[in-house]
Scaffold this motif. Structure first.
Motif, mmCIF file in Angstrom:
data_model
loop_
_atom_site.group_PDB
_atom_site.id
_atom_site.type_symbol
_atom_site.label_atom_id
_atom_site.label_comp_id
_atom_site.label_asym_id
_atom_site.label_seq_id
_atom_site.Cartn_x
_atom_site.Cartn_y
_atom_site.Cartn_z
ATOM 1 N N ALA A 1 1.005 -1.285 -0.009
ATOM 2 C CA ALA A 1 0.002 -0.081 0.056
ATOM 3 C C ALA A 1 0.784 1.200 0.039
ATOM 4 O O ALA A 1 0.581 2.328 -0.637
ATOM 5 C CB ALA A 1 -0.985 -0.067 0.947
ATOM 6 N N VAL A 2 1.817 1.281 0.723
ATOM 7 C CA VAL A 2 2.895 2.281 0.723
ATOM 8 C C VAL A 2 3.685 2.589 -0.540
ATOM 9 O O VAL A 2 3.625 3.729 -0.999
ATOM 10 C CB VAL A 2 4.015 2.163 1.797
ATOM 11 N N ALA A 3 3.811 1.419 -1.174
ATOM 12 C CA ALA A 3 4.453 1.753 -2.581
ATOM 13 C C ALA A 3 3.577 2.357 -3.628
ATOM 14 O O ALA A 3 3.844 2.841 -4.481
ATOM 15 C CB ALA A 3 5.154 0.235 -2.895
ATOM 16 N N PHE A 4 2.303 1.593 -3.467
ATOM 17 C CA PHE A 4 1.320 1.940 -4.568
ATOM 18 C C PHE A 4 0.913 3.720 -4.284
ATOM 19 O O PHE A 4 1.054 4.238 -5.327
ATOM 20 C CB PHE A 4 -0.176 1.410 -4.047
ATOM 21 N N ARG A 5 1.055 4.279 -3.005
ATOM 22 C CA ARG A 5 0.764 5.566 -2.624
ATOM 23 C C ARG A 5 2.098 6.256 -3.144
ATOM 24 O O ARG A 5 1.759 7.322 -3.660
ATOM 25 C CB ARG A 5 0.675 5.683 -1.372
ATOM 26 N N ASN A 6 3.252 5.741 -2.880
ATOM 27 C CA ASN A 6 4.411 6.632 -3.335
ATOM 28 C C ASN A 6 4.407 6.786 -5.082
ATOM 29 O O ASN A 6 4.830 7.916 -5.307
ATOM 30 C CB ASN A 6 5.607 5.885 -3.013
ATOM 31 N N VAL A 7 3.910 5.724 -5.658
ATOM 32 C CA VAL A 7 4.021 5.808 -7.202
ATOM 33 C C VAL A 7 3.069 6.861 -7.669
ATOM 34 O O VAL A 7 3.209 7.778 -8.573
ATOM 35 C CB VAL A 7 3.501 4.420 -7.667
ATOM 36 N N VAL A 8 1.572 6.841 -7.023
ATOM 37 C CA VAL A 8 0.660 7.626 -7.545
ATOM 38 C C VAL A 8 0.948 8.878 -7.183
ATOM 39 O O VAL A 8 0.747 9.934 -7.689
ATOM 40 C CB VAL A 8 -0.639 7.338 -6.843
ATOM 41 N N LEU A 9 1.450 9.098 -5.794
ATOM 42 C CA LEU A 9 1.932 10.758 -5.440
ATOM 43 C C LEU A 9 2.784 11.118 -6.250
ATOM 44 O O LEU A 9 2.918 12.397 -6.375
ATOM 45 C CB LEU A 9 2.420 10.653 -3.808
ATOM 46 N N SER A 10 3.644 10.562 -6.694
ATOM 47 C CA SER A 10 4.934 11.056 -7.419
ATOM 48 C C SER A 10 4.277 11.683 -8.922
ATOM 49 O O SER A 10 4.305 12.688 -9.414
ATOM 50 C CB SER A 10 5.860 9.837 -8.095
ATOM 51 N N GLU A 11 3.250 10.810 -9.387
ATOM 52 C CA GLU A 11 2.402 11.301 -10.742
ATOM 53 C C GLU A 11 1.722 12.536 -10.403
ATOM 54 O O GLU A 11 1.497 13.437 -11.388
ATOM 55 C CB GLU A 11 1.554 10.235 -11.204
ATOM 56 N N LEU A 12 0.993 12.436 -9.215
ATOM 57 C CA LEU A 12 0.121 13.701 -8.918
ATOM 58 C C LEU A 12 1.089 14.871 -8.579
ATOM 59 O O LEU A 12 0.636 16.036 -9.199
ATOM 60 C CB LEU A 12 -0.486 13.350 -7.565
ATOM 61 N N ASN A 13 2.203 14.903 -7.898
ATOM 62 C CA ASN A 13 3.272 15.828 -7.681
ATOM 63 C C ASN A 13 3.549 16.610 -9.153
ATOM 64 O O ASN A 13 3.598 17.723 -9.265
ATOM 65 C CB ASN A 13 4.333 15.587 -6.981
ATOM 66 N N GLN A 14 3.965 15.555 -10.284
ATOM 67 C CA GLN A 14 4.069 16.037 -11.498
ATOM 68 C C GLN A 14 3.050 16.835 -12.071
ATOM 69 O O GLN A 14 3.368 17.806 -12.830
ATOM 70 C CB GLN A 14 4.537 14.792 -12.405
ATOM 71 N N SER A 15 1.977 16.161 -12.034
ATOM 72 C CA SER A 15 0.755 16.885 -12.832
ATOM 73 C C SER A 15 0.229 18.098 -12.144
ATOM 74 O O SER A 15 0.328 19.114 -12.820
ATOM 75 C CB SER A 15 -0.382 15.890 -12.606
ATOM 76 N N LYS A 16 0.578 18.428 -10.898
ATOM 77 C CA LYS A 16 0.466 19.526 -10.186
ATOM 78 C C LYS A 16 1.676 20.645 -10.559
ATOM 79 O O LYS A 16 1.079 21.900 -10.785
ATOM 80 C CB LYS A 16 0.329 19.353 -8.614
ATOM 81 N N ALA A 17 2.691 20.241 -10.578
ATOM 82 C CA ALA A 17 3.543 21.101 -10.944
ATOM 83 C C ALA A 17 3.406 21.702 -12.471
ATOM 84 O O ALA A 17 3.738 22.864 -12.680
ATOM 85 C CB ALA A 17 4.917 20.270 -10.866
ATOM 86 N N GLU A 18 2.875 20.817 -13.458
ATOM 87 C CA GLU A 18 2.885 21.235 -14.540
ATOM 88 C C GLU A 18 1.729 22.371 -14.555
ATOM 89 O O GLU A 18 1.619 23.358 -15.490
ATOM 90 C CB GLU A 18 2.609 20.037 -15.446
ATOM 91 N N ARG A 19 0.691 21.999 -13.976
ATOM 92 C CA ARG A 19 -0.614 22.805 -14.020
ATOM 93 C C ARG A 19 -0.199 24.129 -13.241
ATOM 94 O O ARG A 19 -0.486 25.170 -13.690
ATOM 95 C CB ARG A 19 -1.941 22.222 -12.996
ATOM 96 N N ASP A 20 0.613 24.093 -12.153
ATOM 97 C CA ASP A 20 0.945 25.449 -11.532
ATOM 98 C C ASP A 20 2.034 26.216 -12.429
ATOM 99 O O ASP A 20 1.928 27.501 -12.522
ATOM 100 C CB ASP A 20 1.795 25.102 -10.301
ATOM 101 N N LEU A 21 2.796 25.352 -13.346
ATOM 102 C CA LEU A 21 3.660 26.066 -14.186
ATOM 103 C C LEU A 21 2.765 26.980 -15.178
ATOM 104 O O LEU A 21 3.044 28.029 -15.638
ATOM 105 C CB LEU A 21 4.479 25.508 -14.681
ATOM 106 N N ALA A 22 1.727 26.319 -15.807
ATOM 107 C CA ALA A 22 0.892 26.683 -17.043
ATOM 108 C C ALA A 22 0.343 27.878 -16.430
ATOM 109 O O ALA A 22 -0.154 28.724 -17.295
ATOM 110 C CB ALA A 22 -0.092 25.695 -17.356
#
Length: 452
Positions: free
Chosen positions: A32-53
């Motif tokens: 469950a921890v590994a699952f969360r870490n993978v998804v969280l990494s994707e979410l952080n990347q998505s948020k960074a791209e939206r913030d940059l835009a």
């Protein structure tokens, strides 16, 4: 293998069937921890791209914020994967984004983090979200409109993500643990319901009777605390009384015990283990109908109470359930959910249409046959003798049996509506205690069915 209903367009009935996302789960397994870490990494990347835009300046989150990101996402992912197994709602659950709902529920999730994580999950195609909407019901006459909370569900992409880490809706309790809510009250009072909407929560008075009932629930939870449970959420129950705003209410309406484990599917319940032992369900057959016969001092017909020649058992049961639920026998149309379920069940390979169903089982004629078999249903009266009154008596029977088994025999028994779940090795004594509790309360011997 993915369930195809996760991509099906939802109707109003599907959205109504959605259960609440509690946001109370925490990751407990490495998977469950590994699952969360993978998804969280994707979410952080998505948020960074939206913030940059959007021209927002990026900043590094503090340690406390990082922990909040993990806690919130654990809670979201657990609820989404758990709900993905709820076929009746097409995998949807619901959650209000109201900030007060977060601060008062005891969840470690925060509303601010929840908002951006849900936006990112949706942007990545991992969540399907239907915004809150206004609903109007007209069963038995119009009522005021109200708003439903936003519905959310995991997309096949998120479910596949979880499966790659060995996590499914059937084994969710092996990977997540559900925290107890802060100040979780053992008693809950609700006003009378309107249509399919539950009654609003009312404050519980500080009376001697309320104190006694609270202590009774605490005794039951103390029994569970002495035993081990696997394959299910932590067994902590509360007792909910209904129609608490009705005239003459004295903790005598509704009164069932409720716990998160009751939301498990029948298939998932087969995996429950109590003290390492497999379990069985001991079901009070036609419980509320039998209680109605008992309190009206009427002789109950012999044999299966839901048997009528030439009519499927499920149709008879649906009519009886509808009459008890309404508190009268003047049914003029089939309840929507019952009709849909019966059409699916009785249609076979060729689905039955609504028109065909109505011709084969016209409501007036079908109800008349049921009333001929069970004239005791004429005793029903809304607010005076209906589902809430029968359910209260039923709850008293189950609680009596649960306390006797737990305190006198050291056998934990879990409530499941009109049934109890006990270790299979204790079937005989469980049946004896349940039958004894019913007989003491109603001076009738119940029919008890065992389900493995």
């Amino acid at each position: 293998m993915l369930d195809s209903y996760l991509t099906t367009e939802a109707t109003k009935d599907h959205l109504v069937a959605a259960r609440m996302a509690t946001l109370m789960h925490e990751a407990k397994s490495d998977y469950a921890v590994a699952f969360r870490n993978v998804v969280l990494s994707e979410l952080n990347q998505s948020k960074a791209e939206r913030d940059l835009a959007a021209g927002k300046r990026a900043r590094r989150p503090q340690v406390k914020e990082l922990q909040s990101h993990c806690d919130t996402l654990d809670a979201i992912l657990a609820d989404l994967i758990l709900a993905s197994g709820h076929r009746e709602a097409l995998g949807y659950c619901y959650r209000s984004a109201n900030r007060q709902a977060f601060s008062s529920s005891g969840t470690k999730a925060t509303s601010r983090v929840y908002d951006w994580q849900m936006d990112s999950l949706e942007a990545l195609g991992l969540v399907d979200r239907k915004k809150g909407y206004k609903a109007i019901e007209d069963f038995e006459g119009p009522i005021e409109d109200y708003r439903r909370a936003t519905r959310i569900r995991a997309t096949p992409a998120l479910v596949e993500h979880a499966q790659r880490h060995g996590i499914t809706h059937d084994n969710i309790n092996d990977h997540y643990i559900k925290r107890k809510a802060k100040l979780s009250a053992p008693l809950e009072l609700r006003a009378g319901k309107q249509s399919d909407q539950r009654g609003r929560i009312l404050s519980c008075p500080s009376t001697a009777k309320a104190t006694e009932l609270r202590q009774q629930v605490e005794r039951i939870n103390a029994i569970y605390a002495r035993h081990s449970f696997a394959g299910m959420p932590e067994p902590v129950v509360r007792r909910t009384f209904n129609c608490a705003d009705s005239e003459g209410f004295d903790f005598n309406k509704g009164g069932r015990l409720w716990g998160d484990f009751q939301n498990m599917s029948p298939e998932a319940r087969k995996n429950i283990r109590i003290n390492g032992q497999p379990v069985v369900e001991l079901d009070l057959k036609a419980s509320q109908l039998t209680i109605l016969y008992a309190i009206t001092k009427t002789r109950m017909p012999d044999g299966d109470p839901y048997h009528i020649d030439g009519m499927p058992r499920s149709v008879v049961k649906a009519i009886v359930t509808a009459m008890i639920g309404l508190g009268h026998n003047n049914i003029t149309r089939w309840p929507t959910e019952s009709k849909k379920r019966l059409m699916d069940e009785l249609g076979g390979e060729q689905p039955m249409t609504s028109k065909t169903f109505g011709k084969v089982y016209p409501i007036t004629a079908t109800a008349a046959k049921v009333l001929k078999r069970h004239p005791v249903l004429y005793h029903l009266s809304p607010g005076k003798l209906d589902w809430a009154d029968l359910q209260f008596i039923e709850s008293e029977v189950l609680i009596s049996a649960i306390l006797q088994l737990g305190e006198d025999c050291d056998i934990p028994a879990l409530p499941l509506h009109d049934s109890i779940i006990v270790p299979k090795k204790d079937t005989a004594i469980g049946r004896m205690c349940l039958s004894g509790a019913f007989n003491r309360k109603l001076r009738r011997n119940p029919q008890i069915e065992m389900k493995e």
